[in-house]
Scaffold this motif. Sequence first.
Motif, PDB file in Angstrom:
ATOM      1  N   LEU A 117       0.812  -1.214   0.000  1.00  0.00           N
ATOM      2  CA  LEU A 117       0.000   0.000   0.000  1.00  0.00           C
ATOM      3  C   LEU A 117       0.850   1.272   0.000  1.00  0.00           C
ATOM      4  N   VAL A 118       2.101   1.165   0.375  1.00  0.00           N
ATOM      5  CA  VAL A 118       2.977   2.335   0.375  1.00  0.00           C
ATOM      6  C   VAL A 118       3.237   2.791  -1.056  1.00  0.00           C
ATOM      7  N   ASN A 119       3.559   1.857  -1.919  1.00  0.00           N
ATOM      8  CA  ASN A 119       3.852   2.193  -3.313  1.00  0.00           C
ATOM      9  C   ASN A 119       2.619   2.207  -4.210  1.00  0.00           C
ATOM     10  N   HIS A 120       1.540   1.588  -3.731  1.00  0.00           N
ATOM     11  CA  HIS A 120       0.303   1.513  -4.520  1.00  0.00           C
ATOM     12  C   HIS A 120      -0.896   1.820  -3.627  1.00  0.00           C
ATOM     13  N   PRO A 121      -1.037   3.060  -3.198  1.00  0.00           N
ATOM     14  CA  PRO A 121      -2.127   3.401  -2.279  1.00  0.00           C
ATOM     15  C   PRO A 121      -3.520   3.203  -2.881  1.00  0.00           C
ATOM     16  N   GLU A 122      -3.617   3.153  -4.184  1.00  0.00           N
ATOM     17  CA  GLU A 122      -4.916   2.957  -4.822  1.00  0.00           C
ATOM     18  C   GLU A 122      -5.490   1.565  -4.538  1.00  0.00           C
ATOM     19  N   LEU A 123      -4.650   0.643  -4.092  1.00  0.00           N
ATOM     20  CA  LEU A 123      -5.106  -0.717  -3.798  1.00  0.00           C
ATOM     21  C   LEU A 123      -5.979  -0.791  -2.547  1.00  0.00           C
ATOM     22  N   ILE A 124      -5.991   0.265  -1.752  1.00  0.00           N
ATOM     23  CA  ILE A 124      -6.819   0.269  -0.544  1.00  0.00           C
ATOM     24  C   ILE A 124      -8.301   0.113  -0.890  1.00  0.00           C
ATOM     25  N   ASP A 125      -8.688   0.558  -2.075  1.00  0.00           N
ATOM     26  CA  ASP A 125     -10.093   0.473  -2.502  1.00  0.00           C
ATOM     27  C   ASP A 125     -10.623  -0.958  -2.504  1.00  0.00           C
ATOM     28  N   GLN A 126      -9.765  -1.930  -2.759  1.00  0.00           N
ATOM     29  CA  GLN A 126     -10.228  -3.317  -2.818  1.00  0.00           C
ATOM     30  C   GLN A 126     -10.563  -3.892  -1.444  1.00  0.00           C
ATOM     31  N   PHE A 127     -10.225  -3.166  -0.377  1.00  0.00           N
ATOM     32  CA  PHE A 127     -10.510  -3.643   0.977  1.00  0.00           C
ATOM     33  C   PHE A 127     -11.687  -2.928   1.638  1.00  0.00           C
ATOM     34  N   LEU A 128     -12.271  -1.991   0.953  1.00  0.00           N
ATOM     35  CA  LEU A 128     -13.409  -1.267   1.506  1.00  0.00           C
ATOM     36  C   LEU A 128     -14.633  -2.176   1.543  1.00  0.00           C
ATOM     37  N   PRO A 129     -15.536  -1.982   2.500  1.00  0.00           N
ATOM     38  CA  PRO A 129     -16.683  -2.889   2.651  1.00  0.00           C
ATOM     39  C   PRO A 129     -17.584  -2.986   1.424  1.00  0.00           C
TER      40      PRO A 129
END
Length: 57
Positions: free
Chosen positions: A32-44
């Motif tokens: 997530l440090v280098n690819h913060p956009e990946l956080i979206d896949q963990f949203l409810p």
Amino acid sequence: MIYSLTESAKSNQLKPYNYLVYILKEMSNTDLVNHPELIDQFLPWSKTLSSDCYKTN
């Protein structure tokens, strides 16, 4: 923070315990440090969550 995640999971028809276990396991293996956009896949409301996270009716 945990309360907020739990309530968001409930309102999105998820099993809160399964959801929390899933995101804690998967997020630790995600860059997530280098690819913060990946956080979206963990949203409810993400459509890419594990099928174990969803309530079955």
